[in-house]
Design a protein around this motif. Structure first.
Motif, PDB file in Angstrom:
ATOM      1  N   THR A  65      -7.173   3.617  -8.631  1.00  0.00           N
ATOM      2  CA  THR A  65      -7.741   2.742  -7.601  1.00  0.00           C
ATOM      3  C   THR A  65      -8.036   1.363  -8.176  1.00  0.00           C
ATOM      4  N   GLN A  66      -8.540   1.331  -9.415  1.00  0.00           N
ATOM      5  CA  GLN A  66      -8.836   0.043 -10.046  1.00  0.00           C
ATOM      6  C   GLN A  66      -7.559  -0.769 -10.293  1.00  0.00           C
ATOM      7  N   ALA A  67      -6.489  -0.075 -10.682  1.00  0.00           N
ATOM      8  CA  ALA A  67      -5.209  -0.762 -10.902  1.00  0.00           C
ATOM      9  C   ALA A  67      -4.687  -1.351  -9.584  1.00  0.00           C
ATOM     10  N   LEU A  68      -4.848  -0.595  -8.500  1.00  0.00           N
ATOM     11  CA  LEU A  68      -4.420  -1.094  -7.187  1.00  0.00           C
ATOM     12  C   LEU A  68      -5.266  -2.292  -6.751  1.00  0.00           C
ATOM     13  N   LEU A  69      -6.554  -2.237  -7.089  1.00  0.00           N
ATOM     14  CA  LEU A  69      -7.450  -3.347  -6.759  1.00  0.00           C
ATOM     15  C   LEU A  69      -7.037  -4.606  -7.520  1.00  0.00           C
ATOM     16  N   LEU A  70      -6.712  -4.446  -8.796  1.00  0.00           N
ATOM     17  CA  LEU A  70      -6.231  -5.579  -9.591  1.00  0.00           C
ATOM     18  C   LEU A  70      -4.927  -6.120  -9.012  1.00  0.00           C
ATOM     19  N   HIS A  71      -4.065  -5.218  -8.590  1.00  0.00           N
ATOM     20  CA  HIS A  71      -2.800  -5.608  -7.959  1.00  0.00           C
ATOM     21  C   HIS A  71      -3.075  -6.427  -6.694  1.00  0.00           C
ATOM     22  N   MET A  72      -4.099  -6.012  -5.922  1.00  0.00           N
ATOM     23  CA  MET A  72      -4.470  -6.746  -4.708  1.00  0.00           C
ATOM     24  C   MET A  72      -4.942  -8.154  -5.051  1.00  0.00           C
ATOM     25  N   PHE A  73      -5.760  -8.263  -6.104  1.00  0.00           N
ATOM     26  CA  PHE A  73      -6.259  -9.565  -6.541  1.00  0.00           C
ATOM     27  C   PHE A  73      -5.096 -10.502  -6.856  1.00  0.00           C
ATOM     28  N   LEU A  74      -4.159 -10.002  -7.654  1.00  0.00           N
ATOM     29  CA  LEU A  74      -3.029 -10.833  -8.073  1.00  0.00           C
ATOM     30  C   LEU A  74      -2.130 -11.179  -6.881  1.00  0.00           C
ATOM     31  N   GLY A  75      -1.914 -10.203  -5.993  1.00  0.00           N
ATOM     32  CA  GLY A  75      -1.059 -10.437  -4.835  1.00  0.00           C
ATOM     33  C   GLY A  75      -1.686 -11.387  -3.827  1.00  0.00           C
ATOM     34  N   MET A  76      -2.997 -11.243  -3.617  1.00  0.00           N
ATOM     35  CA  MET A  76      -3.678 -12.069  -2.623  1.00  0.00           C
ATOM     36  C   MET A  76      -3.655 -13.546  -3.004  1.00  0.00           C
ATOM     37  N   PHE A  77      -3.725 -13.817  -4.298  1.00  0.00           N
ATOM     38  CA  PHE A  77      -3.788 -15.210  -4.742  1.00  0.00           C
ATOM     39  C   PHE A  77      -2.484 -15.654  -5.395  1.00  0.00           C
ATOM     40  N   HIS A  78      -1.390 -15.069  -4.908  1.00  0.00           N
ATOM     41  CA  HIS A  78      -0.060 -15.436  -5.369  1.00  0.00           C
ATOM     42  C   HIS A  78       0.445 -16.588  -4.507  1.00  0.00           C
ATOM     43  N   ASN A  79       1.446 -17.315  -5.002  1.00  0.00           N
ATOM     44  CA  ASN A  79       1.984 -18.409  -4.191  1.00  0.00           C
ATOM     45  C   ASN A  79       3.328 -18.068  -3.548  1.00  0.00           C
ATOM     46  N   ASP A  80       3.701 -16.787  -3.580  1.00  0.00           N
ATOM     47  CA  ASP A  80       4.929 -16.319  -2.941  1.00  0.00           C
ATOM     48  C   ASP A  80       4.597 -15.837  -1.530  1.00  0.00           C
ATOM     49  N   VAL A  81       5.159 -16.490  -0.535  1.00  0.00           N
ATOM     50  CA  VAL A  81       4.814 -16.167   0.849  1.00  0.00           C
ATOM     51  C   VAL A  81       5.198 -14.734   1.209  1.00  0.00           C
ATOM     52  N   GLU A  82       6.270 -14.196   0.591  1.00  0.00           N
ATOM     53  CA  GLU A  82       6.665 -12.817   0.881  1.00  0.00           C
ATOM     54  C   GLU A  82       5.618 -11.835   0.363  1.00  0.00           C
ATOM     55  N   VAL A  83       5.038 -12.152  -0.794  1.00  0.00           N
ATOM     56  CA  VAL A  83       3.953 -11.318  -1.331  1.00  0.00           C
ATOM     57  C   VAL A  83       2.732 -11.420  -0.421  1.00  0.00           C
ATOM     58  N   THR A  84       2.464 -12.628   0.051  1.00  0.00           N
ATOM     59  CA  THR A  84       1.314 -12.861   0.929  1.00  0.00           C
ATOM     60  C   THR A  84       1.393 -12.010   2.199  1.00  0.00           C
ATOM     61  N   LYS A  85       2.602 -11.880   2.747  1.00  0.00           N
ATOM     62  CA  LYS A  85       2.769 -11.133   4.003  1.00  0.00           C
ATOM     63  C   LYS A  85       2.403  -9.661   3.854  1.00  0.00           C
ATOM     64  N   LEU A  86       2.490  -9.138   2.627  1.00  0.00           N
ATOM     65  CA  LEU A  86       2.185  -7.725   2.401  1.00  0.00           C
ATOM     66  C   LEU A  86       0.695  -7.468   2.219  1.00  0.00           C
ATOM     67  N   THR A  87      -0.072  -8.534   2.023  1.00  0.00           N
ATOM     68  CA  THR A  87      -1.473  -8.380   1.641  1.00  0.00           C
ATOM     69  C   THR A  87      -2.278  -7.575   2.643  1.00  0.00           C
ATOM     70  N   SER A  88      -2.144  -7.895   3.920  1.00  0.00           N
ATOM     71  CA  SER A  88      -2.955  -7.244   4.948  1.00  0.00           C
ATOM     72  C   SER A  88      -2.735  -5.736   4.959  1.00  0.00           C
ATOM     73  N   ARG A  89      -1.475  -5.333   4.934  1.00  0.00           N
ATOM     74  CA  ARG A  89      -1.169  -3.901   4.965  1.00  0.00           C
ATOM     75  C   ARG A  89      -1.676  -3.203   3.709  1.00  0.00           C
ATOM     76  N   GLN A  90      -1.501  -3.843   2.562  1.00  0.00           N
ATOM     77  CA  GLN A  90      -1.918  -3.230   1.305  1.00  0.00           C
ATOM     78  C   GLN A  90      -3.437  -3.121   1.220  1.00  0.00           C
ATOM     79  N   LEU A  91      -4.130  -4.131   1.736  1.00  0.00           N
ATOM     80  CA  LEU A  91      -5.593  -4.095   1.722  1.00  0.00           C
ATOM     81  C   LEU A  91      -6.119  -2.969   2.601  1.00  0.00           C
ATOM     82  N   THR A  92      -5.504  -2.805   3.768  1.00  0.00           N
ATOM     83  CA  THR A  92      -5.892  -1.702   4.659  1.00  0.00           C
ATOM     84  C   THR A  92      -5.672  -0.356   3.986  1.00  0.00           C
ATOM     85  N   SER A  93      -4.557  -0.210   3.298  1.00  0.00           N
ATOM     86  CA  SER A  93      -4.254   1.049   2.597  1.00  0.00           C
ATOM     87  C   SER A  93      -5.256   1.312   1.482  1.00  0.00           C
TER      88      SER A  93
END
Length: 529
Positions: free
Chosen positions: A18-46
């Motif tokens: 869970t902690q690794a996924l949380l770190l992944h969320m941190f990195l993905g949320m503050f990424h500058n790739d718009v395709e990564v950004t689009k996945l954030t909402s779904r991944q956060l809900t999961s």
């Protein structure tokens, strides 16, 4: 996690997954790739679903029995010898229980931070709200969490006179003494008078930001109310209640040795405390958001919609009083950055040490200050065209204009000169902006004339020539893009460049008097330079 999914069981998902996924969320949320950004909402809900399914948001003692404690464990530490293996094993189990409980709690709280910030950025409901967190809080003494060995932990318990002589005492210590949901309700009832650490106060402040967002979102979704009715309701009811909550939080913060105003020697304390470097900008962020609804603007930035961002910025000007109210809090964020960088005397080092939440607040503050200054410049244009139709500029507006100009000079002193680093992203954006980010520094004597009473035409010319709205955005670009540790800082810098370009195109239709000419005009007119 995929293995557990195949087994259709989430009961045995290790905490580190869970902690690794949380770190992944941190990195993905503050990424500058718009395709990564689009996945954030779904991944956060999961991720929130996983936390709730594995019951991380509930107290550990509901699922894991604490180890036996037969006497005060402080008395067993320090002099543990080779023949006392049983005592060593018992102490180690107590320490491991404490670490595991706190690890669970801190994981949930970090997820709560992300949920609040993400909801505020895109204008969506918060996935994990404060009322849903029934686990404990971070222990008031952060040193206990940071202790590297069992003996160091026991020594700290003794030094701080913390008695652990029963299972109940161990559970209390491991849970940070209180359920987080209870602490949040105490704050809402204005009865929060317990000793809590800065980490817990940070969580409560994030929850306050979440509450402000949820209240605003609920009001905006009331389709039976006109914009005017919504603004009146917010100012009369919602904002008043939020101000009392903020005062209650500040009172508790000060009682726990918190610092509200960065000044002098306490700046070193702030700079050395990760919690304080988050608390102070987020407190100003909460105060900004009690004044203006900024989420629609941030949503457009998040999805790189610069035209949409410029349209949403116009909506902020519909309530000029609320926009003005937010500016002092925005300037507080800029001033905090100046105070911190004045210690390191190194813009790049400051960037490395600036948390992403702080950068988000800094970006928001820059946008709001620029919009406020742009409105004043629009007044100046209208006044020069026809003084009879333009309303008078209030003294409060002139004082605030001068304060921003003074703070911008301080920012300029702490940044590399423009063009000195040709390899920086900020220099790339400056060149791309085709003059929209190139603004000369205004002379102090001329700037102070904005407070002069009498003929407003010279003042309007000074305001136009200074171009503080564009200068604000230019400084913001250089802060964010000179040493961008977080990829999204580049997106924020792009947004500021897009806003500066829009302002430049609008104002280029009206050619302001050069600064040197303004000086001459005022000199001959008022004899004051």
């Amino acid at each position: 996690m995929e293995n557990q999914l195949k087994k259709n069981s989430f009961n045995d998902v290790p905490l580190h997954i869970t902690q690794a996924l949380l770190l992944h969320m941190f990195l993905g949320m503050f990424h500058n790739d718009v395709e990564v950004t689009k996945l954030t909402s779904r991944q956060l809900t999961s991720l929130v679903s996983l936390v709730k399914t594995t019951k991380l948001d509930r107290p550990l003692e509901h699922f894991t029995a604490p180890p036996e404690v037969v006497s005060d464990i402080r008395n067993l530490g320090g002099g543990v010898g080779p023949g006392q293996a049983q005592q060593i094993a018992q102490l180690r189990r107590c320490h491991e229980y404490f670490i595991f409980a706190q690890s669970r709690i801190r994981t949930v709280h970090c997820l709560h931070y992300l949920c609040v910030l993400y909801g505020s950025l895109i204008g969506a409901p918060i996935e994990l709200a404060a009322d849903e967190i029934s686990c404990g809080t971070m222990c008031p003494s952060e040193d206990l969490w940071k202790a590297r060995t069992l003996n160091e932990w026991l020594s700290l318990l003794k030094d701080k006179n913390i008695r652990v002589d029963s299972k109940f005492a161990l559970v209390q210590l491991s849970n940070g003494s209180n359920s987080y949901r209870d602490l949040w309700r105490d704050l809402n009832n204005h009865t929060l008078n317990k000793e809590v650490g800065f980490r817990c106060l940070l969580s409560l402040l994030m929850s306050l930001n979440g509450y402000i967002h949820s209240e605003r979102l609920e009001l905006e979704n009331c389709h039976d109310k006109s914009p005017g009715m919504k603004a009146a309701h917010w100012r009369i009811d919602s904002r008043t209640h939020i101000e009392t909550l903020l005062k209650s939080w500040e009172s508790c913060f000060v009682r726990n040795n918190g610092v509200l105003v960065p000044r002098g020697q306490n700046v070193h304390t702030i700079n050395q405390s990760p919690s304080l470097k988050l608390i102070l900008p987020l407190l100003s962020f909460a105060k900004i958001r009690k004044c203006v609804y900024i989420s629609p603007v941030l949503n457009k930035v998040w999805f790189r919609d610069w035209d949409g961002m410029n349209d949403e910025m116009k909506n902020l000007s519909r309530d000029p009083e609320a926009l003005r109210d937010s500016i002092n809090y925005s300037l507080d964020i800029i001033n905090l950055w100046i105070e911190i960088i004045s210690i390191t005397k190194d813009a790049e080092k400051t960037s490395v040490r600036t948390p992403i939440f702080f950068l988000t607040c800094l970006f928001t503050a820059t946008l709001l200050i620029s919009e406020y200054l742009y409105n004043i410049e629009e007044w100046a244009i209208n006044y020069i065209k026809d003084p009879t139709r333009a309303p008078n500029l209030t003294t409060a507006d002139r004082v605030l204009w001068l304060r921003t100009e003074t703070i911008f000079k301080k920012v300029e002193k702490n940044l590399l000169p423009k063009g000195s680093n040709n390899a920086s992203y900020s220099e790339f954006l400056r060149i791309q902006a085709n003059g929209a980010l190139d603004v000369d520094i205004l002379d102090d004597a001329i700037a102070r004339l904005a407070l002069d009473t009498g003929d407003l035409k010279p003042i309007a010319e000074i305001i136009l020539s200074a171009r503080l709205s564009s200068r604000c955005l230019s400084l913001g670009v250089r802060i964010l893009a000179d040493a961008p540790v977080w990829p999204i800082a580049l997106v924020f810098a792009e947004a500021l460049k897009a806003r500066a370009t829009s302002i430049h195109h609008t104002q280029s239709k009206f050619s302001p008097t050069p600064v040197s000419s303004v000086g001459s005009t005022v000199n001959s007119t008022a004899g004051m330079i």
